[in-house]
Design a protein around this motif. Sequence first.
Motif, short mmCIF file in Angstrom:
data_model
loop_
_atom_site.label_atom_id
_atom_site.label_comp_id
_atom_site.label_asym_id
_atom_site.label_seq_id
_atom_site.Cartn_x
_atom_site.Cartn_y
_atom_site.Cartn_z
N GLY A 81 0.81 -1.21 0.00
CA GLY A 81 0.00 0.00 0.00
C GLY A 81 0.85 1.26 0.00
N TYR A 82 1.91 1.24 0.79
CA TYR A 82 2.84 2.38 0.84
C TYR A 82 3.46 2.62 -0.54
CZ TYR A 82 7.16 4.91 1.76
OH TYR A 82 8.20 5.80 1.70
N LEU A 83 3.91 1.55 -1.19
CA LEU A 83 4.53 1.68 -2.51
C LEU A 83 3.53 2.19 -3.55
CD1 LEU A 83 6.71 -1.55 -2.52
CD2 LEU A 83 7.46 0.80 -2.08
N LYS A 84 2.31 1.69 -3.49
CA LYS A 84 1.27 2.16 -4.42
C LYS A 84 1.02 3.65 -4.22
CE LYS A 84 -0.95 -2.33 -4.75
NZ LYS A 84 -2.14 -3.14 -4.46
N ASN A 85 1.02 4.09 -2.99
CA ASN A 85 0.84 5.51 -2.69
C ASN A 85 1.98 6.35 -3.27
OD1 ASN A 85 -0.70 7.63 -1.45
ND2 ASN A 85 0.94 7.75 0.08
N LEU A 86 3.22 5.85 -3.16
CA LEU A 86 4.37 6.56 -3.74
C LEU A 86 4.22 6.72 -5.25
CD1 LEU A 86 7.52 5.06 -1.95
CD2 LEU A 86 6.54 7.33 -1.65
N LEU A 87 3.58 5.76 -5.88
CA LEU A 87 3.45 5.79 -7.34
C LEU A 87 2.44 6.83 -7.80
CD1 LEU A 87 3.85 2.03 -8.07
CD2 LEU A 87 5.29 3.86 -8.93
N LYS A 88 1.82 7.55 -6.89
CA LYS A 88 0.96 8.66 -7.29
C LYS A 88 1.79 9.85 -7.75
CE LYS A 88 -2.81 7.34 -4.24
NZ LYS A 88 -3.55 7.67 -3.01
N THR A 89 3.07 9.89 -7.32
CA THR A 89 3.95 10.99 -7.70
C THR A 89 5.18 10.54 -8.50
OG1 THR A 89 5.12 10.86 -5.58
CG2 THR A 89 3.27 12.40 -5.72
N ALA A 90 5.37 9.25 -8.62
CA ALA A 90 6.52 8.72 -9.37
C ALA A 90 6.01 7.76 -10.44
CB ALA A 90 7.48 7.99 -8.43
N PRO A 91 6.58 7.80 -11.64
CA PRO A 91 6.11 6.90 -12.69
C PRO A 91 6.47 5.43 -12.43
CG PRO A 91 7.95 8.22 -13.47
CD PRO A 91 7.60 8.72 -12.11
N GLU A 92 7.57 5.22 -11.71
CA GLU A 92 7.96 3.86 -11.36
C GLU A 92 8.89 3.88 -10.17
OE1 GLU A 92 10.01 2.06 -14.73
OE2 GLU A 92 11.92 2.64 -13.90
N LEU A 93 8.97 2.74 -9.51
CA LEU A 93 9.88 2.54 -8.38
C LEU A 93 10.62 1.24 -8.61
CD1 LEU A 93 7.43 3.13 -5.39
CD2 LEU A 93 9.26 4.67 -6.11
N GLU A 94 11.79 1.15 -8.03
CA GLU A 94 12.49 -0.14 -7.99
C GLU A 94 12.62 -0.54 -6.53
OE1 GLU A 94 15.34 0.49 -11.91
OE2 GLU A 94 16.22 0.62 -9.93
N LEU A 95 12.27 -1.78 -6.25
CA LEU A 95 12.43 -2.35 -4.92
C LEU A 95 13.45 -3.47 -5.04
CD1 LEU A 95 11.77 -2.65 -1.95
CD2 LEU A 95 9.78 -4.04 -2.60
N TRP A 96 14.62 -3.25 -4.43
CA TRP A 96 15.74 -4.18 -4.52
C TRP A 96 15.90 -4.96 -3.22
CZ3 TRP A 96 18.99 -4.69 -8.78
CH2 TRP A 96 18.84 -3.72 -9.78
N HIS A 97 16.29 -6.22 -3.34
CA HIS A 97 16.76 -7.01 -2.20
C HIS A 97 18.12 -7.57 -2.62
CE1 HIS A 97 15.94 -10.28 1.07
NE2 HIS A 97 16.87 -9.40 1.42
N VAL A 98 19.16 -7.10 -1.92
CA VAL A 98 20.52 -7.42 -2.35
C VAL A 98 21.40 -7.80 -1.17
CG1 VAL A 98 20.34 -5.85 -4.32
CG2 VAL A 98 21.32 -5.02 -2.19
#
Length: 141
Positions: free
Chosen positions: A77-94
């Motif tokens: 839900g938090y990530l979906k909310n961020l996408l209201k102002t950003a065209p895309e996000l990357e979520l990395w696990h490294v």
Amino acid sequence: MSSVMVLASDVPLEAFVSPSEKPVVLSEDTGGTTVSIRFEDDFAVWPSEGYLEIPTKKEYFADLAIYNPDCGGKVAGYLKNLLKTAPELELWHVWLDGDMDHRVRKAEIKADELTAEDIRELNALETWREPVIYYCYQITQ
């Protein structure tokens, strides 16, 4: 060396802490009063300078700390909310070990298809096992 989850974006990422609060109804002998008791935070996002090891062209970074493995829905839900102002996000696990030449596995996920299970699955990956692989969800609107 450590395993980290990192958000990468073209827009600045702000600090965020998601508290887990559960209403508790006390017994009848206390008048049935309802109180809210705070448990351990579910997850937190802390802006960072980023990591040279992560192969991305994104400008802004934040560490994602998941304290409760059952909070995948809240993270989604938090990530979906961020996408209201950003065209895309990357979520990395490294796995950060100073090496710049690890294999990368990316999956593109539309925001409306992102689920709690996706977050749990990414968080559960054993990034330290050989061969070390970097995992990335490219989340789009």
